[in-house]
Design an enzyme around this catalytic site. Structure first.
Site, PDB file in Angstrom:
ATOM      1  N   LYS A 173     -25.630  68.762 -92.575  1.00 24.22           N
ATOM      2  CA  LYS A 173     -26.262  67.782 -93.520  1.00 24.22           C
ATOM      3  C   LYS A 173     -26.945  66.629 -92.619  1.00 24.22           C
ATOM      4  O   LYS A 173     -26.351  65.706 -91.798  1.00 24.22           O
ATOM      5  CB  LYS A 173     -25.249  66.961 -94.423  1.00 24.22           C
ATOM      6  CG  LYS A 173     -25.989  66.126 -95.408  1.00 24.22           C
ATOM      7  CD  LYS A 173     -25.204  64.952 -95.930  1.00 24.22           C
ATOM      8  CE  LYS A 173     -25.215  63.712 -95.139  1.00 24.22           C
ATOM      9  NZ  LYS A 173     -26.744  63.074 -95.156  1.00 24.22           N
ATOM     10  N   GLU A 248     -18.879  60.462 -83.159  1.00 21.77           N
ATOM     11  CA  GLU A 248     -19.478  59.709 -82.135  1.00 21.77           C
ATOM     12  C   GLU A 248     -20.154  58.430 -82.976  1.00 21.77           C
ATOM     13  O   GLU A 248     -20.970  58.625 -83.951  1.00 21.77           O
ATOM     14  CB  GLU A 248     -20.734  60.383 -81.477  1.00 21.77           C
ATOM     15  CG  GLU A 248     -21.122  59.808 -80.103  1.00 21.77           C
ATOM     16  CD  GLU A 248     -22.272  58.867 -80.226  1.00 21.77           C
ATOM     17  OE1 GLU A 248     -22.040  57.746 -80.878  1.00 21.77           O
ATOM     18  OE2 GLU A 248     -23.486  58.954 -79.520  1.00 21.77           O
ATOM     19  N   CYS A 282     -27.589  54.899 -79.647  1.00 19.36           N
ATOM     20  CA  CYS A 282     -26.032  54.603 -79.867  1.00 19.36           C
ATOM     21  C   CYS A 282     -25.546  54.063 -78.191  1.00 19.36           C
ATOM     22  O   CYS A 282     -24.908  53.300 -78.250  1.00 19.36           O
ATOM     23  CB  CYS A 282     -25.255  55.760 -79.842  1.00 19.36           C
ATOM     24  SG  CYS A 282     -25.578  57.373 -79.343  1.00 19.36           S
ATOM     25  N   GLU A 383     -22.701  45.956 -83.461  1.00 16.98           N
ATOM     26  CA  GLU A 383     -23.680  46.941 -83.012  1.00 16.98           C
ATOM     27  C   GLU A 383     -24.895  46.601 -83.872  1.00 16.98           C
ATOM     28  O   GLU A 383     -24.906  46.919 -85.240  1.00 16.98           O
ATOM     29  CB  GLU A 383     -23.545  48.426 -83.308  1.00 16.98           C
ATOM     30  CG  GLU A 383     -24.465  49.386 -82.734  1.00 16.98           C
ATOM     31  CD  GLU A 383     -24.188  50.781 -83.087  1.00 16.98           C
ATOM     32  OE1 GLU A 383     -23.826  51.138 -84.120  1.00 16.98           O
ATOM     33  OE2 GLU A 383     -24.280  51.488 -82.064  1.00 16.98           O
TER      34      GLU A 383
HETATM   35  O1  TXE Z   1     -25.432  55.090 -90.997  1.00 15.27           O
HETATM   36  P1  TXE Z   1     -24.485  56.319 -91.841  1.00 15.27           P
HETATM   37  P2  TXE Z   1     -26.462  54.294 -91.359  1.00 15.27           P
HETATM   38  C1  TXE Z   1     -24.962  52.770 -86.615  1.00 15.27           C
HETATM   39  C2  TXE Z   1     -25.720  51.663 -86.619  1.00 15.27           C
HETATM   40  C3  TXE Z   1     -26.261  51.420 -88.133  1.00 15.27           C
HETATM   41  C4  TXE Z   1     -25.355  51.842 -88.753  1.00 15.27           C
HETATM   42  C5  TXE Z   1     -25.180  52.248 -90.073  1.00 15.27           C
HETATM   43  O2  TXE Z   1     -25.197  50.593 -86.128  1.00 15.27           O
HETATM   44  O3  TXE Z   1     -26.809  50.171 -88.140  1.00 15.27           O
HETATM   45  O4  TXE Z   1     -24.522  52.952 -88.230  1.00 15.27           O
HETATM   46  O5  TXE Z   1     -26.595  53.436 -90.419  1.00 15.27           O
HETATM   47  C6  TXE Z   1     -23.968  60.202 -93.559  1.00 15.27           C
HETATM   48  N1  TXE Z   1     -19.374  60.807 -96.013  1.00 15.27           N
HETATM   49  N2  TXE Z   1     -25.638  54.216 -86.437  1.00 15.27           N
HETATM   50  O6  TXE Z   1     -25.832  53.643 -92.697  1.00 15.27           O
HETATM   51  O7  TXE Z   1     -23.991  55.676 -92.974  1.00 15.27           O
HETATM   52  C7  TXE Z   1     -25.424  59.934 -93.914  1.00 15.27           C
HETATM   53  O8  TXE Z   1     -26.037  60.474 -94.943  1.00 15.27           O
HETATM   54  C8  TXE Z   1     -20.089  61.701 -95.094  1.00 15.27           C
HETATM   55  C9  TXE Z   1     -24.917  54.735 -84.997  1.00 15.27           C
HETATM   56  O9  TXE Z   1     -27.717  54.703 -91.495  1.00 15.27           O
HETATM   57  O10 TXE Z   1     -23.176  56.441 -90.777  1.00 15.27           O
HETATM   58  C10 TXE Z   1     -25.856  60.465 -92.533  1.00 15.27           C
HETATM   59  O11 TXE Z   1     -26.210  61.759 -92.411  1.00 15.27           O
HETATM   60  N3  TXE Z   1     -21.083  61.387 -94.480  1.00 15.27           N
HETATM   61  C11 TXE Z   1     -25.471  56.181 -84.727  1.00 15.27           C
HETATM   62  C12 TXE Z   1     -25.051  60.056 -91.441  1.00 15.27           C
HETATM   63  O12 TXE Z   1     -23.770  59.902 -92.365  1.00 15.27           O
HETATM   64  C13 TXE Z   1     -21.749  60.248 -94.678  1.00 15.27           C
HETATM   65  C14 TXE Z   1     -26.475  56.478 -85.387  1.00 15.27           C
HETATM   66  C15 TXE Z   1     -24.974  58.615 -90.747  1.00 15.27           C
HETATM   67  O13 TXE Z   1     -25.135  57.652 -91.721  1.00 15.27           O
HETATM   68  C16 TXE Z   1     -21.210  59.291 -95.620  1.00 15.27           C
HETATM   69  C17 TXE Z   1     -26.787  55.916 -86.612  1.00 15.27           C
HETATM   70  C18 TXE Z   1     -19.825  59.599 -96.496  1.00 15.27           C
HETATM   71  N4  TXE Z   1     -19.299  58.672 -97.055  1.00 15.27           N
HETATM   72  C19 TXE Z   1     -26.365  54.651 -87.191  1.00 15.27           C
HETATM   73  N5  TXE Z   1     -21.898  58.152 -95.893  1.00 15.27           N
HETATM   74  C20 TXE Z   1     -25.161  56.646 -83.541  1.00 15.27           C
HETATM   75  N6  TXE Z   1     -23.644  56.759 -83.209  1.00 15.27           N
HETATM   76  O14 TXE Z   1     -25.899  57.249 -82.606  1.00 15.27           O
HETATM   77  C21 TXE Z   1     -23.039  58.334 -95.018  1.00 15.27           C
HETATM   78  N7  TXE Z   1     -22.783  59.524 -94.553  1.00 15.27           N
END
Ligand code: TXE
Length: 487
Positions: A173, A248, A282, A383
């Site tokens: 996904k 991660e 990240c 972050e």
């Molecule tokens: O990420 P989400 P978001 C950090 C960064 C950012 C914050 C929030 O600080 O501001 O996270 O970003 C899926 N069950 N990073 O809200 O929600 C979602 O659909 C299962 C760091 O955009 O974590 C997407 O595919 N999956 C990071 C994925 O999770 C779920 C990179 C990431 O989205 C879900 C991005 C659930 N309940 C953001 N809810 C890095 N480590 O590099 C959402 N998702």
């Protein structure tokens, strides 16, 4: 309309729902994709389960799986330009950055294609007479893979290639806001001839598709890259059937600069650390920790150069930094900096949205340097995931390391100095999964990637990245079976 790939077929959402994909540079709709939900996730999991339990993929000679993965790499190389442009349309990053991503991605597929048949197991010197003992590695089973929006296809490749090399089946996904290159790479995996049911793609939100993948008992492993709060939710859901877990969850990565470092290199790399892809990385070096006596000249040189960063369309060759990914994310970065100001940080440059009329339809934020920062501020601890660097100072080596480690995260960090013994002493004490000496942000397929502390669990890339997708089996054989008469 872009569809989902389930059991070897391209399908629309059974609900008929769709989602518009937005260009963060100008808010144009660049594509419409199917919007799946729990139902499609369940169909895809069932297909992956069937392909794993009753299909041949897991039992193919690893060399043959490796050949297919090489074919995927060759197709990515063939379509490099199309993929790079698609990634830039979807994320706003410069096409030049996307081209580098595509080369890295092909390299990741090639690395794991080569790794596939390099592990013939291990013979153990059995402590029991007349017996043999050996260890083999087998696939884990059905893998759920959830990826974020910052490096959509790069993150996907880190999960797809090792899972396939190890003989797993999977359901991916991608982030609902950046699915386009993932759709394209599933087309390429189909073209490469990966059997039906082995790779499945479900598009949709985290709350429906992602939550189903995390909780469904037919999924054996979840690999997730994204935010820390989502990671915690996934970890809880994955406990229902004690899934294998790889997480991660980002970082708040320090770059320590000693006064004896090469000045121009350290200034240059401090910028590379945080301003690529507008800081949405990240491992971005968002915390600059500078030796006190270097602070003023360093900040002054940094600010001079940051002022000159050109913002614009990723398709314009002169652009050095594109927009942030979404309106919501821009709001988050604005609030993050405003909060920093309230905490006492000083804006040395940036600290607001640009006023250039050409950029008003995009989600742009100026590259920003915040000085007068201390470790207790939330702007230093949280972050922000934007083009924002905070500056703290230190006067001793011990203090530099203590500040660097003062974080719930432990993904990556850097040290700049010309005293190599000092650098080695520092990195030995830095609690992070990757540390760079006189460099920033480097990674490659051969070396593991992942975090200490709350930056996550497990490692991607490298040999460890393949092992994440393997179970370990001990096979013991008695060569002289006879009754023991114990009972
Ligand atoms: O990420 P989400 P978001 C950090 C960064 C950012 C914050 C929030 O600080 O501001 O996270 O970003 C899926 N069950 N990073 O809200 O929600 C979602 O659909 C299962 C760091 O955009 O974590 C997407 O595919 N999956 C990071 C994925 O999770 C779920 C990179 C990431 O989205 C879900 C991005 C659930 N309940 C953001 N809810 C890095 N480590 O590099 C959402 N998702």
């Amino acid at each position: 309309m872009k569809a989902m790939f389930i059991n070897g077929e391209w399908v629309k959402a059974s609900s008929g729902d769709t989602r518009d994909i937005i260009n963060p540079y100008n808010q144009d709709v660049i594509a419409t994709v199917a919007e799946g939900n729990e139902k499609e996730a369940q169909f895809a999991i069932a297909a992956a389960r069937e392909a794993f339990d009753h299909g041949q993929w897991a039992h193919w000679p690893a060399r043959e799986r490796g050949k297919k993965i090489h074919s995927v790499a060759a197709l990515i190389e063939r379509d490099r330009e199309e993929l790079a442009e698609l990634e830039s349309l979807d994320t706003g990053k410069t096409v030049e950055e996307s081209r580098v991503d595509m080369d890295d991605i092909a390299g990741v597929f090639r690395y794991f294609a080569e790794m596939a048949d390099k592990d013939g197991g291990e013979i153990i010197d059995s402590p029991i007479s007349n017996s043999t003992s050996r260890v083999v590695h087998e696939p884990v089973g059905v893998c759920g893979q959830i990826t974020p929006w910052n490096y959509p296809l790069l993150q996907a490749s880190w999960k797809l290639a090792p899972a396939l090399a190890a003989g797993n089946t999977l359901v991916m996904k991608p982030s609902e806001i950046t699915p386009l290159t993932s759709v394209k790479v599933f087309e390429l995996m189909e073209e490469a001839g990966i059997p039906a049911g082995v790779v499945n793609l479900v598009l949709g939100s985290g709350g429906s598709v992602g939550a189903e993948l995390s909780a469904n008992d037919d999924v054996d492993l979840i690999s997730f890259t994204g935010g820390i709060e989502t990671g915690k939710r996934i970890m809880q859901a994955a406990s229902s059937n004690v899934k294998n877990l790889a997480l991660e969850l980002g970082g708040k990565n320090p770059t320590i600069v000693f006064a004896d470092a090469d000045f121009d290199t350290a200034v240059d790399q401090a910028m590379n650390a945080v301003f690529f892809h507008a800081g949405q990385i990240c491992s971005a070096g968002t915390r600059l920790i500078v030796e006190e006596r270097l602070h003023d000249p360093f900040v002054s040189a940094l600010v001079d150069r940051v002022k000159d960063i050109t913002l614009g369309s990723g398709f314009n060759e002169s652009t050095q930094m594109g927009p942030l990914i979404s309106k919501e994310h821009l709001t988050k970065v604005v609030n993050y900096v405003e909060n920093g100001k309230k905490e006492g940080a000083t804006v040395a440059v940036g600290g607001e949205k640009p006023d250039d009329p050409e950029l008003q339809n995009g989600f742009f934020y100026l590259p920003t340097v915040l000085t007068n920062c201390t470790t207790d501020m939330s702007v230093v601890q949280d972050e922000g995931f934007g083009p924002v660097i905070t500056v703290e100072t230190f006067s001793t080596e011990e203090e530099a390391v203590r500040l660097a480690n003062d974080s719930i995260y432990g993904l990556a960090g850097g040290v700049f100095t010309n005293d190599i013994a000092k650098a080695e002493r520092c990195v030995a004490k830095m609690r992070m999964g990757t540390v760079w000496i006189n460099d920033v942000n480097l990674y490659f397929p051969q070396a593991p990637w992942g975090g200490y502390k709350q930056s996550g669990i497990g490692r991607e890339l490298g040999k460890t990245g393949l092992e994440e997708y393997q179970e370990t089996k001990h096979i013991f054989q008695n060569l002289k079976p006879e009754p023991t008469h114990w009972f």
